[in-house]
Design an enzyme around this catalytic site. Structure first.
Site, mmCIF file in Angstrom:
data_model
loop_
_atom_site.group_PDB
_atom_site.id
_atom_site.type_symbol
_atom_site.label_atom_id
_atom_site.label_comp_id
_atom_site.label_asym_id
_atom_site.label_seq_id
_atom_site.Cartn_x
_atom_site.Cartn_y
_atom_site.Cartn_z
ATOM 1 N N LYS A 40 0.800 -1.230 0.000
ATOM 2 C CA LYS A 40 0.000 0.000 0.000
ATOM 3 C C LYS A 40 0.835 1.283 0.000
ATOM 4 O O LYS A 40 0.391 2.311 -0.497
ATOM 5 C CB LYS A 40 -0.969 0.012 1.184
ATOM 6 C CG LYS A 40 -2.096 -0.999 1.054
ATOM 7 C CD LYS A 40 -3.123 -0.839 2.158
ATOM 8 C CE LYS A 40 -4.266 -1.819 1.967
ATOM 9 N NZ LYS A 40 -5.350 -1.624 2.951
ATOM 10 N N ASP A 85 -10.153 2.940 1.428
ATOM 11 C CA ASP A 85 -10.227 2.355 2.766
ATOM 12 C C ASP A 85 -10.923 3.264 3.767
ATOM 13 O O ASP A 85 -11.702 2.800 4.606
ATOM 14 C CB ASP A 85 -8.821 2.033 3.283
ATOM 15 C CG ASP A 85 -8.286 0.700 2.784
ATOM 16 O OD1 ASP A 85 -9.103 -0.146 2.374
ATOM 17 O OD2 ASP A 85 -7.057 0.513 2.802
#
Length: 285
Positions: free
Chosen positions: A68, A105
């Site tokens: 990420k 997210d």
């Protein structure tokens, strides 16, 4: 013409539920598309992106551990959300092959909390465990909703640096993860109007990972306990919290929520969210 597709990348990747989620929605909408998982190691990340940017049928990918943050330097641009969070969980391919990183997210995490957060509270606090890529999105999201944060990590210095970067306003606190392992007799404020949240944003408690050492005496009365782990779905933390009478939110809530945002970006259609109960059954059998 070949079929358009998207995928999820990570190392490991076999445990990912993303293909089941996206292909369920693809089937419901009758789209001519596909979503799959692709195992990409840290060493192979640059080559993977170089190949995919040349593929006009590739709509992009979701990004999971451990990529990420590492993926950011390999992209052409970051949108403001990913730039602020400092982590990418979704990559989108432009028609010219340019790659843009974003992050779904934060909004996915907040989705099951929206009703509660829409209310007025005189005090909001969250105890967040973990300092990885998912935790970055969660810290940014909760700070944006006006919560005072206690961020716990194996390295409190790293936790404080993360707070300084993502939540510079407010009186937030960084502590060692072991702080929550032992019982406490702290007298919590239990007045109506408080909103307290406990979040496991780490992989601890996940199948194949060490257990999460957390004593429930650190959970204020009336708290919501939220664990982003999806395997197992009912983690030891959630099981203990539920049995103690706390409201709980499992990892599928965030996973489905963030996937819905990415799905619309990949395939240009909103997923059918009225069928979430059926989707959950599929994901848990």
């Amino acid at each position: 013409m070949s079929q358009p597709y998207a995928e999820v990348i990570g190392d490991p990747i076999k445990q990912s539920k993303s293909p089941a989620i996206h292909n369920y929605w693809i089937g419901k909408l009758g789209l001519d598309a596909n979503y799959r998982a692709c195992h990409v190691t840290p060493e192979g990340l640059a080559d993977y992106l170089a190949e995919r940017r040349k593929d006009a049928n590739w709509r992009g990918c979701n990004v999971t551990m451990p990529h990420k943050q590492a993926v950011m330097s390999l992209l052409d641009r970051l949108d403001p959300v990913a730039e602020r969070i400092g982590a990418v969980n979704t990559i989108l391919r432009g028609e010219d092959g340019t790659l843009t990183g974003t992050n779904t997210d934060a909004d996915g995490f907040l989705e099951p909390l929206r009703q509660e957060l829409a209310r007025d509270h005189y005090f909001r606090m969250a105890r967040v465990l973990g300092t990885g890529g998912a935790a970055r999105a969660i810290v940014a999201a909760l700070a944006g909703e006006g919560l005072t944060l206690v961020l716990a990590g194996r390295n409190p210095v790293k936790a404080q640096a993360l707070l300084d970067e993502l939540a510079p306003e407010g009186e937030h606190h960084a502590v060692d993860l072991t702080h929550f392992a032992d019982p406490t007799d702290f007298a919590f404020d239990d007045r109506a109007g408080c909103f307290d949240l406990v979040v496991n944003a780490s992989p601890l408690g996940m199948a194949g990972q060490p257990p999460l050492a957390f004593d429930l005496s650190h959970v204020p009365p009336g708290s919501v306990v939220y664990d982003i782990v999806t395997q197992p779905l009912e983690t030891p933390l959630l099981k203990a919290a539920r049995e103690a009478g706390f409201a709980t939110v499992d990892g599928l809530s965030m996973l489905i929520g963030q996937a819905a945002i990415a799905f619309a970006k990949f395939f240009g259609a909103a997923p059918p969210r009225d069928d979430d109960a059926e989707l959950r059954k599929i994901l848990t059998t």
